[in-house]
Design a protein around this motif. Sequence first.
Motif, PDB file in Angstrom:
ATOM      1  N   VAL A 174      24.171   6.926 -12.092  1.00 56.20           N
ATOM      2  CA  VAL A 174      24.005   7.899 -11.018  1.00 56.20           C
ATOM      3  C   VAL A 174      25.303   7.889 -10.198  1.00 56.20           C
ATOM      4  O   VAL A 174      26.025   6.894 -10.184  1.00 56.20           O
ATOM      5  CB  VAL A 174      22.781   7.578 -10.131  1.00 56.20           C
ATOM      6  N   PRO A 175      25.610   8.984  -9.534  1.00 56.11           N
ATOM      7  CA  PRO A 175      26.837   9.022  -8.733  1.00 56.11           C
ATOM      8  C   PRO A 175      26.872   7.905  -7.682  1.00 56.11           C
ATOM      9  O   PRO A 175      25.840   7.513  -7.135  1.00 56.11           O
ATOM     10  CB  PRO A 175      26.790  10.392  -8.063  1.00 56.11           C
ATOM     11  N   GLY A 176      28.062   7.404  -7.435  1.00 48.19           N
ATOM     12  CA  GLY A 176      28.237   6.316  -6.472  1.00 48.19           C
ATOM     13  C   GLY A 176      28.457   5.003  -7.188  1.00 48.19           C
ATOM     14  O   GLY A 176      28.218   4.880  -8.381  1.00 48.19           O
ATOM     15  N   LYS A 177      28.903   4.024  -6.467  1.00 46.16           N
ATOM     16  CA  LYS A 177      29.235   2.732  -7.071  1.00 46.16           C
ATOM     17  C   LYS A 177      28.218   1.645  -6.762  1.00 46.16           C
ATOM     18  O   LYS A 177      28.449   0.492  -7.054  1.00 46.16           O
ATOM     19  CB  LYS A 177      30.620   2.296  -6.598  1.00 46.16           C
ATOM     20  N   ARG A 178      27.090   1.998  -6.205  1.00 45.65           N
ATOM     21  CA  ARG A 178      26.135   0.954  -5.824  1.00 45.65           C
ATOM     22  C   ARG A 178      25.530   0.228  -7.021  1.00 45.65           C
ATOM     23  O   ARG A 178      24.944  -0.825  -6.878  1.00 45.65           O
ATOM     24  CB  ARG A 178      25.043   1.532  -4.930  1.00 45.65           C
TER      25      ARG A 178
END
Length: 140
Positions: A60-64
């Motif tokens: 999913v978008p993001g680096k979490r």
Amino acid sequence: MKKAIYGQDFFISKWVGLRIDEADFGPCKAIGLEEDGNLIAGVVYNLYNGPSICMHVAAVPGKRWMTKDYLYRCFAYPFEQLNCNRVTGLVKADNTEARRFDEHLGFVQEGIIRKGAEDGTDMILYGMLKEECRWLGVKK
């Protein structure tokens, strides 16, 4: 809480395939990462031949999702469990975000596969050798 998931190769590979426009990986293994019961990242491995394996990543978008523990697991599978010498990745030449991501992980550009994508785009061939992998020493 994030949790690595194993043994759901079909589900994870379909999820990854939808995100990277890959209809069928063929025989494969996969490691997913879920958070609050939702898959947020997946890595699919295919074309294993003993010394080498191909790796495909989607998230999913993001680096979490990019935790040290998950990255360790993703590279421990080919390098420690299967004892591969190398991991190979292919990225469309015009996908600068994916190319930057692979290079951040430590993959090295090794070549260009001219007109290697279905749409005629060149593919960049990336590789990582076991001794180049910095993620093996970062358990949790």
